[in-house]
Design an enzyme around this catalytic site. Structure first.
Site, PDB file in Angstrom:
ATOM      1  N   HIS A 273      -7.643  -5.757  -0.106  1.00 20.57           N
ATOM      2  CA  HIS A 273      -6.525  -4.794  -0.174  1.00 20.57           C
ATOM      3  C   HIS A 273      -5.321  -5.243   0.780  1.00 20.57           C
ATOM      4  O   HIS A 273      -4.176  -5.049   0.555  1.00 20.57           O
ATOM      5  CB  HIS A 273      -6.894  -3.423   0.292  1.00 20.57           C
ATOM      6  CG  HIS A 273      -5.839  -2.560   0.619  1.00 20.57           C
ATOM      7  ND1 HIS A 273      -5.338  -2.005  -0.678  1.00 20.57           N
ATOM      8  CD2 HIS A 273      -5.084  -1.613   1.489  1.00 20.57           C
ATOM      9  CE1 HIS A 273      -4.219  -1.241  -0.315  1.00 20.57           C
ATOM     10  NE2 HIS A 273      -4.169  -0.881   0.824  1.00 20.57           N
TER      11      HIS A 273
ATOM     12  N   ASP B 244      -9.602  -5.443  -4.743  1.00 17.85           N
ATOM     13  CA  ASP B 244      -8.832  -4.292  -3.810  1.00 17.85           C
ATOM     14  C   ASP B 244      -9.858  -2.985  -3.947  1.00 17.85           C
ATOM     15  O   ASP B 244      -9.757  -2.351  -5.223  1.00 17.85           O
ATOM     16  CB  ASP B 244      -7.432  -3.959  -4.414  1.00 17.85           C
ATOM     17  CG  ASP B 244      -6.956  -3.242  -3.255  1.00 17.85           C
ATOM     18  OD1 ASP B 244      -7.282  -2.310  -2.737  1.00 17.85           O
ATOM     19  OD2 ASP B 244      -5.539  -3.184  -3.155  1.00 17.85           O
TER      20      ASP B 244
ATOM     21  N   SER C  36       0.771  -1.261   0.211  1.00 19.04           N
ATOM     22  CA  SER C  36      -0.152  -0.023  -0.094  1.00 19.04           C
ATOM     23  C   SER C  36       0.798   1.413  -0.120  1.00 19.04           C
ATOM     24  O   SER C  36       1.736   1.412  -0.925  1.00 19.04           O
ATOM     25  CB  SER C  36      -1.043   0.177   1.166  1.00 19.04           C
ATOM     26  OG  SER C  36      -1.863   0.915   0.992  1.00 19.04           O
TER      27      SER C  36
END
Length: 374
Positions: A349, A310, A223
């Site tokens: 995610h 995601d 991320s």
């Protein structure tokens, strides 16, 4: 006989008697049917109140970002949102990491960052307590790969999904060095783009001083950490000290594009004026993490991992970063590979660590890199 107004009478002409044939109901107040209207009114009031609140929220954001640029930085890093909220990071065993040491390092004189060193499974011995010196020596005993893990925003190095990925690395017989950027958890200082990259570079050099010459050091970012890892890889390649590989889990092209797709800020995407202002706010904050620019200088092998479901960072951004890397990196660069995980698995995610084939994907990629001379 007096006639009641409430009753209907008929007259029998023969007997001259009156017979009651029906009763007319007395006038009653109509039932109160306003309650449904009141309910509908309340629902409308709640809806209007929520709509007004949302409108105020999105109207205030540009003004807050303009007069308080630090708010934009705060939202990007979200370093004050600590989860789990309690817990002693000095004791990794409290989080199920029995073969892990905690230490504090100083990238700068006034900056201290919290670090964990997780041993590979092959070196773990549940009956033995290792000193810091023995942990350092374990890095130099064999040429086992070392993963320098850079986590996303919010939380700490003890986040649940992060603990799971450390276990994956350990099962692959990789050392794991993970840390909290400055301003996160018990790490001191205030986060900034250059600051967190400096923290990562300090740790890379710290690892390099403790391992054998040809030991693979892998940069792994998740991320927001993909922005940190990509910029760090660029800096290392520019200095002539490239990492063995760069692995990006759920990456983005740059912070502006990532922001447009954030669930709370999607409305900015549909209004050109707001979109331009948001871009200006991010640029003023000094936090861009332009991976789409940095990747062109990364000559190390690159592996990109992204889940189709995601919702925070859409897979399209990961694919776009991959395409940019293919087109712009020097020809003598290492291989670049993109792996997509089907939405049916529900990894989203944060949970690619659940993929049973993850260890094989990474090991196979690293083997291919070694065979090709990287």
């Amino acid at each position: 006989m007096s006639r009641s107004p409430d009753k209907l009478f008929t007259k029998n002409h023969k007997s001259q008697d009156f017979y009651i044939v029906a009763e007319q109901p007395s006038e009653k107040k109509p039932k109160n049917r306003k309650k449904p209207k009141r309910r509908c009114g309340r629902i409308c009031q709640v809806f209007c109140w929520c709509s007004a609140s949302v409108a105020c929220f999105y109207t205030l954001i540009p003004f807050l970002f303009w007069y308080f640029p630090e708010m934009c930085t705060f939202m990007i890093f979200s370093n004050r949102f600590r989860w789990p909220p309690l817990g002693n990071l000095n004791k990794p065993s409290d989080y199920g990491l029995n073969h892990t040491r905690n230490l504090y390092l100083n990238p700068r004189r006034n900056i201290q960052i919290g670090v964990w060193h997780v041993l590979p499974r092959v070196l773990a011995d549940s009956n033995t307590f290792l000193s810091d010196l023995e942990y350092d020596q374990s890095l130099n005993e064999q040429k086992l790969p070392v993963v320098l893990y850079m986590h996303g925003n919010t939380g700490t190095r003890a986040g649940w999904h992060r603990l799971q990925i450390y276990q994956v690395f350990s099962s692959m017989n990789y050392h794991t060095i993970t840390f909290d950027y400055r301003g996160y958890a018990e790490s001191t200082g205030v986060p900034s783009e250059d600051g967190v990259v400096e923290d990562g570079q300090y740790l890379f050099n710290w690892i390099k001083q403790r391992v054998k010459k040809d030991t693979p050091i892998i940069l792994w970012g998740h991320s927001l950490g993909t922005g940190v890892a990509t910029k760090l890889a660029k800096n290392l390649c520019d200095e002539g000290s490239p990492p063995a590989a760069l692995i990006l889990e759920a990456p983005f092209t740059n912070i502006v594009n990532a922001t447009y797709h954030h669930p709370f800020l999607i409305p900015f995407k549909f209004f050109k004026t707001l979109k331009v202002k948001l871009t200006n706010f991010v640029q003023r904050s000094g936090v861009e993490f332009a991976s789409d620019e940095s990747i062109s200088s990364v000559t190390s092998p690159i592996l990109i991992l992204h889940a189709e479901d995601d919702l925070l960072i859409p897979i399209e951004l990961g694919k776009k970063l991959y395409d940019i890397g293919v087109e712009t990196r020097p020809k003598e660069s290492g291989p670049i590979k993109f792996v997509a995980f089907k939405a049916v698995h529900g990894y989203g995610h944060k949970h690619i660590h659940k993929a049973p084939e993850l260890a094989e994907i990474v090991s196979s990629f690293m083997q291919t890199c070694m065979e090709s001379g990287f």
